[in-house]
Write an enzyme that holds these catalytic residues in place. Sequence first.
Site, PDB file in Angstrom:
ATOM      1  N   SER A   1     -10.678   4.518  -8.405  1.00  0.00           N
ATOM      2  CA  SER A   1      -9.170   4.577  -7.391  1.00  0.00           C
ATOM      3  C   SER A   1      -8.756   6.094  -7.660  1.00  0.00           C
ATOM      4  O   SER A   1      -9.061   6.809  -8.478  1.00  0.00           O
ATOM      5  CB  SER A   1      -8.378   3.682  -8.181  1.00  0.00           C
ATOM      6  OG  SER A   1      -7.067   3.713  -7.622  1.00  0.00           O
TER       7      SER A   1
ATOM      8  N   TYR B   1      -3.002   0.310 -15.384  1.00  0.00           N
ATOM      9  CA  TYR B   1      -3.973   0.494 -14.342  1.00  0.00           C
ATOM     10  C   TYR B   1      -4.393   2.040 -14.104  1.00  0.00           C
ATOM     11  O   TYR B   1      -5.723   2.007 -14.160  1.00  0.00           O
ATOM     12  CB  TYR B   1      -3.140  -0.284 -12.980  1.00  0.00           C
ATOM     13  CG  TYR B   1      -4.210  -0.285 -11.797  1.00  0.00           C
ATOM     14  CD1 TYR B   1      -4.957  -1.059 -11.617  1.00  0.00           C
ATOM     15  CD2 TYR B   1      -4.224   0.956 -10.746  1.00  0.00           C
ATOM     16  CE1 TYR B   1      -6.065  -1.181 -10.316  1.00  0.00           C
ATOM     17  CE2 TYR B   1      -5.236   0.924 -10.035  1.00  0.00           C
ATOM     18  CZ  TYR B   1      -6.010   0.039  -9.663  1.00  0.00           C
ATOM     19  OH  TYR B   1      -6.859  -0.069  -8.499  1.00  0.00           O
TER      20      TYR B   1
END
Length: 702
Positions: free
Chosen positions: A579, A592
């Site tokens: 990501s 996250y």
Amino acid sequence: MKTYKYVNYLWDDQKAAELEGDEVALLIYRSNILGADLRITNYGGGNTSCKTVEKDPLTGNPVDVMWIKGSGGDIGTLTKKGLAALYVDKLRSLTNVYRGIEYEDEMVQLFNHCIFDLGSKAPSIDTPLHGFLPFKHIDHLHPDAAIAIAAAKDGNKITQELFNGEIGWVEWQRPGFDLGLKLKQCLDESPNIKGIMLGSHGLFTWGNTAYESYVNTLDVIEKCSEFIEESVQKNGSVFGGAKIVAETAESRKKQAANVAPLLRGLCSEKTRMIGHFTDSDRVLEFINSNDLEKLAPLGTSCPDHFLRTKIQPLILDLAPNEDFSDYKNTLQKIEAQFVDYRNMYADYYNTCKHDNSPAMRDANPVVIIYPGIGMFTFAKDKQTARVASEFFVNAINVMRGSEAISDYTALPRQEAFNIEYWLLEEAKLQRMPQPKALSGKIALVTGSGGGIGAAIAKKLLLEGACIVLNDINQQRLDETQVELVKISSKDQVDQVLMDVTDANSIAKAFEYAALKYGGMDIIVNNAGLSISKPIAEHTIEDWDILYNIMPKGQFIVSKCAVAILRKQNIGGDIINIVSKNSIVAGPNNVGYGSAKAAQAHLSRLLAAELGSDKIRVNSVNPDAVIVNSNIWAGGWAEGRAKAYGITVEELPQYYANRTLLKEMILPEDIANACFSFLNGLLEKSTGNILNVDGGVAMGFVR
């Protein structure tokens, strides 16, 4: 309705009545139901035809036309597009220019001058075998029971006695124009016969209607089958009885999964191969028997069989309970047996080759027998591997039948070579389409029940890979598999439930993949979820979920993958979907973002460690993939909207507007990025990060 014990009677009077008056439609119907029974003929094997009267488009006069399965077709799935249509009189007039068996191959080109329907399929080598017989409907099939008699030492005598002279006999000869003339001669000499047995090859049967031909075919096969089974019962055992006792089903599958990657790696010496495994009762009966060492080296008799299976199988000299904990030691044993097989095949080629023979093809085995465990087949794709297995099971049935009634005889090696390296067969191989970029490769994509994972799986599938879908959601898996099968085949797509937080679940999934396809080439660690909360609201449970699924899941999956990739010793790819958040810090993202950062560094560490194994590890950094993505479930969208001071509905445009390209990122964009690492253009790249985020300057790696 007739009843049969050894073949399936599938004729539906109502269905046939709907086709009445359309002989071509009835031909297709008859072909499809004959091809539905593998005891009668295999995929791609056999041939069927009918003769009709049509209006000649040039003269307007009625002419006799033969409709016959075209080159490379399959009767079980035959459609009208798969038929060749030829003028019967023109085909028969080729006898005027036939120069003899030495010039057999030149006749094939002349078949094109006999074509009636210019849009039809190219005629096959079997065309004259049907053309010189007068019957309206003809079936040429390779039934196990019939070939068992045709391949028996005294098959001619058995045929005459069993059918009281009602079935003719033509000795083995390679299919072609001359064999067509031999069939006509056999019929001319015995005009009342209802079929012809081709020595070591197969069966011809016929009728003046589609139904008459169908029933005649079943009757002959049934009688052959009944005779063989009565002989088996009299003998009391087959293949000389059992030499070893098969392992339990669970043990067999465990051992098969252990050895499959070793075999696949060795079989992929020249080209990556896909595997197939079977441990059916019939296979076990053969591979565990006293006669295995006597019969297996003889190879198959029917040319349709050994074109798929090679001249003979490799029998592994391994104990059924072989210890695979030190796989390198086992690999060394197997590799020596592969060397012996390759030398045998090279000797076969060099002994039998002609001055104009094509170059020797891959010398590795197609069929590999592991006594006590089962049978493997390896080929360029899953369908071909599966069909090769089916063909060798048919060969086993033939050997079983021949040995029960007499002695099994295979084709002489020179005759087998002349078929395998026939220039017409070589031309057919050369006409085959070029393989796709990922043909011969096997990919497992975690979290591929939907969203990014499903898009990646679809892309790799379209580029030729076999796909193992997995997810923790069975419904999503089923839906994705149905969608992907529609654009490929059941052979190319499979699924297994897998929880990336459970090491046992992962091990079973990889074991399943090894059994299904033989091993693994591409692993995409895509499974993930997202939790967006301020640190004050972020719980330890939230933290554990994120880290268990992403860095820990990526670690366990990669660990299992590396074990298989190393066994194969042909390299491979691990792609991690990370990501932009692994690089860019933002609010309400402590769990996250840090989990993604851990994934990113784990990728770099693995790239550094696995380079010597030719295993490449690369990462793709998406951002804001909203469409069909699970990431927006569980409050993530609300959390991000709150962090940015906007509504959930404004998120897609917000994310697009903040990029340099002002583009929304789709799952297909991530799939394309993955493929860029796999298509061969970046095969010398590892440890890389590819951003797919529309351009976020804060996320630039360098």
